[in-house]
Design a protein around this motif. Structure first.
Motif, PDB file in Angstrom:
ATOM      1  N   GLY A  56       0.780  -1.260   0.017  1.00 56.81           N
ATOM      2  CA  GLY A  56       0.084  -0.103  -0.093  1.00 56.81           C
ATOM      3  C   GLY A  56       0.755   1.219  -0.046  1.00 56.81           C
ATOM      4  N   THR A  57       0.598   2.169   0.856  1.00 54.99           N
ATOM      5  CA  THR A  57       1.337   3.544   0.923  1.00 54.99           C
ATOM      6  C   THR A  57       2.611   3.271   1.690  1.00 54.99           C
ATOM      7  OG1 THR A  57       0.013   4.393   2.765  1.00 54.99           O
ATOM      8  CG2 THR A  57      -0.585   4.685   0.369  1.00 54.99           C
ATOM      9  N   GLY A  58       2.682   2.328   2.454  1.00 56.12           N
ATOM     10  CA  GLY A  58       4.042   1.774   3.062  1.00 56.12           C
ATOM     11  C   GLY A  58       4.025   2.098   4.585  1.00 56.12           C
ATOM     12  N   TYR A  59       2.679   2.387   5.150  1.00 57.18           N
ATOM     13  CA  TYR A  59       2.627   2.586   6.424  1.00 57.18           C
ATOM     14  C   TYR A  59       3.364   1.391   7.528  1.00 57.18           C
ATOM     15  CZ  TYR A  59       0.732   3.728  11.019  1.00 57.18           C
ATOM     16  OH  TYR A  59       0.381   4.300  12.467  1.00 57.18           O
ATOM     17  N   ASP A  77       3.558  -5.125  -4.066  1.00 57.41           N
ATOM     18  CA  ASP A  77       2.208  -4.835  -4.431  1.00 57.41           C
ATOM     19  C   ASP A  77       1.764  -4.703  -5.844  1.00 57.41           C
ATOM     20  OD1 ASP A  77       0.389  -2.646  -2.281  1.00 57.41           O
ATOM     21  OD2 ASP A  77      -0.165  -2.627  -4.575  1.00 57.41           O
ATOM     22  N   VAL A  78       0.422  -4.937  -6.257  1.00 59.58           N
ATOM     23  CA  VAL A  78       0.037  -5.308  -7.692  1.00 59.58           C
ATOM     24  C   VAL A  78      -0.267  -3.836  -8.152  1.00 59.58           C
ATOM     25  CG1 VAL A  78      -2.319  -5.120  -7.235  1.00 59.58           C
ATOM     26  CG2 VAL A  78      -1.403  -6.759  -9.064  1.00 59.58           C
ATOM     27  N   ALA A  79      -0.246  -2.789  -7.317  1.00 59.42           N
ATOM     28  CA  ALA A  79      -0.432  -1.453  -8.119  1.00 59.42           C
ATOM     29  C   ALA A  79       0.960  -0.697  -8.010  1.00 59.42           C
ATOM     30  CB  ALA A  79      -1.570  -0.714  -7.376  1.00 59.42           C
ATOM     31  N   ARG A  80       1.331  -0.107  -9.096  1.00 58.76           N
ATOM     32  CA  ARG A  80       2.545   0.573  -9.332  1.00 58.76           C
ATOM     33  C   ARG A  80       2.376   1.989  -8.490  1.00 58.76           C
ATOM     34  NH1 ARG A  80       6.513   0.021 -12.670  1.00 58.76           N
ATOM     35  NH2 ARG A  80       5.743  -1.290 -13.972  1.00 58.76           N
ATOM     36  N   LEU A  83       3.298   1.434  -4.894  1.00 55.72           N
ATOM     37  CA  LEU A  83       4.682   1.441  -4.689  1.00 55.72           C
ATOM     38  C   LEU A  83       5.428   2.815  -4.755  1.00 55.72           C
ATOM     39  CD1 LEU A  83       5.631  -1.693  -6.916  1.00 55.72           C
ATOM     40  CD2 LEU A  83       5.231  -1.616  -4.260  1.00 55.72           C
ATOM     41  N   GLU A  84       4.951   3.649  -5.634  1.00 55.29           N
ATOM     42  CA  GLU A  84       5.520   4.928  -5.740  1.00 55.29           C
ATOM     43  C   GLU A  84       4.981   5.743  -4.470  1.00 55.29           C
ATOM     44  OE1 GLU A  84       3.780   6.160  -9.266  1.00 55.29           O
ATOM     45  OE2 GLU A  84       5.294   5.155 -10.826  1.00 55.29           O
ATOM     46  N   LEU A  90       8.338   6.498   2.638  1.00 54.08           N
ATOM     47  CA  LEU A  90       9.547   6.193   3.429  1.00 54.08           C
ATOM     48  C   LEU A  90      10.701   7.059   3.331  1.00 54.08           C
ATOM     49  CD1 LEU A  90       9.314   2.373   2.259  1.00 54.08           C
ATOM     50  CD2 LEU A  90       8.999   3.361   4.564  1.00 54.08           C
ATOM     51  N   GLY A  91      10.922   7.737   2.374  1.00 52.42           N
ATOM     52  CA  GLY A  91      12.383   8.753   2.076  1.00 52.42           C
ATOM     53  C   GLY A  91      13.389   7.958   2.117  1.00 52.42           C
ATOM     54  N   LEU A  92      14.442   8.447   3.068  1.00 48.84           N
ATOM     55  CA  LEU A  92      15.542   7.798   3.333  1.00 48.84           C
ATOM     56  C   LEU A  92      15.483   6.167   3.579  1.00 48.84           C
ATOM     57  CD1 LEU A  92      17.775  10.523   4.837  1.00 48.84           C
ATOM     58  CD2 LEU A  92      17.735  10.121   2.239  1.00 48.84           C
ATOM     59  N   LEU A  93      14.511   5.963   4.345  1.00 50.14           N
ATOM     60  CA  LEU A  93      14.352   4.553   4.842  1.00 50.14           C
ATOM     61  C   LEU A  93      13.965   3.537   3.427  1.00 50.14           C
ATOM     62  CD1 LEU A  93      12.004   4.889   7.924  1.00 50.14           C
ATOM     63  CD2 LEU A  93      14.535   4.249   7.736  1.00 50.14           C
ATOM     64  N   ALA A  94      13.614   4.172   2.405  1.00 53.75           N
ATOM     65  CA  ALA A  94      13.458   3.326   1.062  1.00 53.75           C
ATOM     66  C   ALA A  94      14.418   2.653   0.679  1.00 53.75           C
ATOM     67  CB  ALA A  94      13.088   4.393   0.043  1.00 53.75           C
ATOM     68  N   GLY A  95      15.942   2.967   1.073  1.00 50.24           N
ATOM     69  CA  GLY A  95      17.031   2.584   0.746  1.00 50.24           C
ATOM     70  C   GLY A  95      17.125   0.888   1.369  1.00 50.24           C
TER      71      GLY A  95
END
Length: 242
Positions: A56-59, A77-80, A83-84, A90-95
Motif C-alpha cells: 500500500g502506501t507503506g505505513y 504490491d500489484v499497484a505501481r 509502490l510509488e 519512506l524517504g531515506l528508509l526506502a534504501g
C-alpha cells in the motif's frame, strides 16, 4: 469462484486519498501495527528480513523499519501507484526496501530461489482474497519463512453472528460520520456513508471472514502457536510462527 480486485488501487485518485480515508474509516490502524510489532520476539537491533504483502502506501513497512533499525523489507504490491506512494512516504528508509511490482498470489514468481524471511506481514490486503486464494498465499508464505519465523496479519473480519455483524456495521457507520465531521460529502450522514461503503466493498471485491475461520486457515497451513492478538469490532490482528 468469487472475483478479487487487487488492482483496484492502481488509480491515482485512490492513492492520493488513501491515507486520509484510512484515518476516517480505520482509526485503529496505528494500534494494530503497534500490536503486531510488539508481539515479535526480536530485539530492536535484530537485522530482520521481512516481506510485506500488499505494501500500500507503506505505513506498516515504515513502522517496522523504524522499530527494527537494522531490518530490510521486500515490499510487494500489484499497484505501481501504491509502490510509488510507499517509496515517497519512506524517504531515506526506502534504501532498506526492495519494491517489487506483482500479485502476491503468485509469490514464487516475485521471489528469487532461496529467499527466506524472518517475518511475513500484511495489513488490509488479504481480505480481498477468497478462501482458496488466501490458503494458497499462506502456504507460499510458510515455504519462505525461516524456522521460527512469524506470519502476521492486521485485517478485517466479520462477526460469527449476523445480528452482531449488523450491530457492528451500525457502529462503524456512526464512527465514520463522527470522524468526518461534515468535511467529506461521502460521509455526510449514515445513508451516504453506507452507500459509499457498499459501493467501495463491491468494487474492491472484499471478502472478509470470521476470526475463527482465519485462525483455522493458518493452523491448516502448518503454522504453530496461532493466536488472535487484538480485536475491536471488525478489525483484528492475528498470526502464528513456523
Amino acid at each position: 469462484m468469487e472475483q478479487t480486485h487487487l488492482g483496484a488501487y492502481d488509480l491515482p485518485e485512490r492513492v492520493a486519498s488513501y491515507d486520509a480515508d484510512m484515518a476516517i474509516m480505520h482509526p485503529n490502524r496505528a494500534k494494530m501495527v503497534e500490536v503486531a510489532l510488539e508481539v515479535l520476539p526480536f530485539a530492536p537491533e535484530t537485522p530482520l528480513r521481512a516481506l510485506d504483502l500488499g505494501v500500500g502506501t507503506g505505513y506498516f513497512t515504515h513502522c517496522l523499519l523504524q522499530h527494527f533499525g537494522a531490518s530490510q523489507v521486500v515490499a510487494v504490491d500489484v499497484a505501481r501507484a501504491m509502490l510509488e506512494m510507499a517509496q515517497a512516504r519512506l524517504g531515506l528508509l526506502a534504501g532498506r526496501v526492495d519494491f517489487r511490482l506483482g500479485d502476491f498470489r503468485q509469490l514464487a514468481s516475485l521471489l528469487a530461489a532461496g529467499e527466506e524471511f524472518d517475518v511475513v506481514f500484511s495489513s488490509y490486503a488479504l481480505h480481498h482474497l477468497n478462501r482458496d486464494e488466501k490458503s494458497a498465499v499462506v502456504a507460499q508464505c510458510l515455504r519462505v519463512l525461516r524456522p521460527g519465523g512469524w506470519f502476521l496479519n492486521a485485517d478485517l473480519i466479520v462477526a460469527e453472528s449476523a445480528m452482531m455483524e449488523q450491530r457492528i456495521q451500525k457502529l462503524r457507520v456512526q464512527g465514520i460520520v463522527a470522524r468526518a465531521a461534515g468535511s467529506d460529502d461521502r460521509f455526510r450522514d449514515a445513508t451516504a456513508t453506507r452507500q459509499f461503503l457498499d459501493g467501495l466493498e463491491a468494487r474492491d471485491g472484499d471478502q472478509p471472514r470470521t476470526i475463527r475461520d482465519e485462525l483455522a486457515l493458518l493452523e491448516a497451513a502448518g503454522l504453530r502457536d496461532v493466536s488472535l492478538l487484538w480485536l475491536e469490532y471488525r478489525e483484528a490482528v492475528w498470526g502464528g510462527r513456523k
